[in-house]
Enzyme design. Structure first.
Site, mmCIF file in Angstrom:
data_model
loop_
_atom_site.group_PDB
_atom_site.id
_atom_site.type_symbol
_atom_site.label_atom_id
_atom_site.label_comp_id
_atom_site.label_asym_id
_atom_site.label_seq_id
_atom_site.Cartn_x
_atom_site.Cartn_y
_atom_site.Cartn_z
ATOM 1 N N LYS A 141 0.792 -1.225 0.000
ATOM 2 C CA LYS A 141 0.000 0.000 0.000
ATOM 3 C C LYS A 141 0.829 1.282 0.000
ATOM 4 O O LYS A 141 0.430 2.266 -0.612
ATOM 5 C CB LYS A 141 -0.920 0.025 1.237
ATOM 6 N N GLY B 169 -1.010 1.198 15.445
ATOM 7 C CA GLY B 169 -0.498 0.927 14.106
ATOM 8 C C GLY B 169 0.022 2.171 13.443
ATOM 9 O O GLY B 169 -0.343 3.294 13.778
ATOM 10 N N GLY C 4 0.963 1.657 9.880
ATOM 11 C CA GLY C 4 0.995 1.263 8.471
ATOM 12 C C GLY C 4 -0.101 1.958 7.675
ATOM 13 O O GLY C 4 -0.739 2.905 8.144
#
Lengths: 271, 271
Positions: A81, A142, A144
């Site tokens: 991504k 997170g 990401g």
């Protein structure tokens, strides 16, 4: 797709448009059946297949998609991504802000256009389950692509306070700075593994996908009244959600994000 | 592929293996429905989709297939059958001899293996109709890909004598030389339009596809006891086969080759 004489076979012909899901590995991805069902229900002759490409090969593989004239676009997921952003010819402001894209579309001239629908899909999934977002405080683990996208979409949806947690603090410091720049009224903090004091607790990491993963946060500190949400779809009940349920929290499954994303992605991919 | 609740949808998941048909354009290709049906009947979780790539882009696109871990192989057709040879990491002796491949398989390490199944499909089609090949004499018209492939497959299957005929003699001189090199015991001759003195007479050209085509050979010289075979599928009964039937020859239709090719291709592609 037309239905040939055997009613169990959807006929793929030389005219069928090809869509992909770009991931590594692909065995766990959930989108193809849903996208293919949407295509059929919308009467579109298109089919999504898994494109399993390792990170080291992503650049050359994506370049080849420009010349694949039967290809219309792809869902982009773990671990591509972030890397996909600089490989697209054009990306949306949301994707650029998040630093990640989860869909790309191929224009007839071969140009690849990236966009980011994770965050809006997640927030729409919460809304669909009547979980309020506006005015709430959120603890998000997170750093990401998913966590970044969700953070921006939550900010856009009007949360008032956001605590970011991650094992590598540098990454969330960057995210926090970007969020403060884009949403000056939002109270953004860097947190620890302790989720206490928030309305909504979200795991935006992949921890819980494998049975041997550690928990993404200190689940012993979860509190009744919290809603605990996952981005992980498989297993449906992660160890985090199991612990949350035992504590008496409301839980929100990863698949709700997917349900909303699928329609958003199908639209983006031209179905 | 598993069947989900809607019986008209064959479910493609992240585990489904991807097959392609590499062509340009792809709109006219016929193989995907047949291959996908074979996959389903054999219980294999694999699907064939069109890969439309222009000749100028073939090299870079094929390179990218090496890194596509969900990809198992492709049928290769017009206009890529010759060019694909030098883009494979390995080709079968049959493909090398013919100078064209019509299938490629991706090994788990990414290596691409090309093969040529046209000729074998034709020979298996003969065997399926109990037409003996080993020890027989054959008259073959044509110098294109199909004729080349059939010549090599017949030599491999043990014919003892082969007469090659074509309007352009240079091309069959090249084919004759290659055959003599590979099969020193085979009696290879350059013939005229006269097919007399052979057990099996084969049209390996496209003459007969259009109503205004001349006959590929002098049909007035066909003899009872000969078998006359076609590669042309449409019309099923070409003027050559019509003349052969009137003479009292046994005839062999072009479609037998295709029936066997699909099964051979499915086998080669790991289905």
């Amino acid at each position: 797709m037309s239905i040939i004489e055997d009613p169990k076979i959807v006929e793929i012909t030389g005219r069928t448009r090809v869509l992909g899901i770009l991931a590594h590995p692909t065995e766990h991805v959930k989108a193809p059946p849903g996208i293919n069902r949407i295509a059929m229900m919308r009467g579109r002759d298109a089919v999504m297949v898994p494109l399993n490409v390792a990170p080291a090969d992503l650049e050359s593989f994506v370049a080849s998609l420009r010349v694949l004239k039967s290809f219309d676009g792809a869902i982009v997921t773990v671990p591509h991504k972030q890397a996909i952003i600089r490989l697209c010819d054009e990306v949306s402001p949301q994707a650029l802000a998040v630093g990640a894209a989860n869909v790309l579309r191929r224009k007839p001239d071969g140009r690849l256009i990236g966009d980011q629908l994770d965050g809006i899909g997640f927030v729409e999934g919460l809304g669909d389950q009547d979980i309020a977002v506006s005015g709430r405080s959120v603890y998000l683990v997170g750093a990401g692509g998913a966590a970044n996208a969700i953070a921006f979409a939550l900010a856009e949806a009007g949360i008032t306070r956001l605590t970011l947690a991650n094992r590598t603090v540098e990454k969330i410091e960057t995210l926090a700075a970007k969020l403060k720049g884009a949403y000056p009224a939002l109270d953004v903090a860097i947190g620890t593994a302790d989720p206490r004091g928030h309305d909504l607790v979200i795991n935006g990491t992949t921890l819980g996908m494998n049975a041997t993963d550690p928990l993404p946060l200190d689940a012993s500190l979860l509190e009744q009244g919290m809603t605990v949400a996952e981005v992980i779809m498989e297993p449906e009940i992660t160890p985090l959600l199991q612990a949350a349920r035992e504590t008496g929290c409301r839980i929100h499954l990863g698949r709700h994000m997917l349900d909303h994303q699928l329609q958003l992605m199908a639209n983006f991919l031209g179905l």
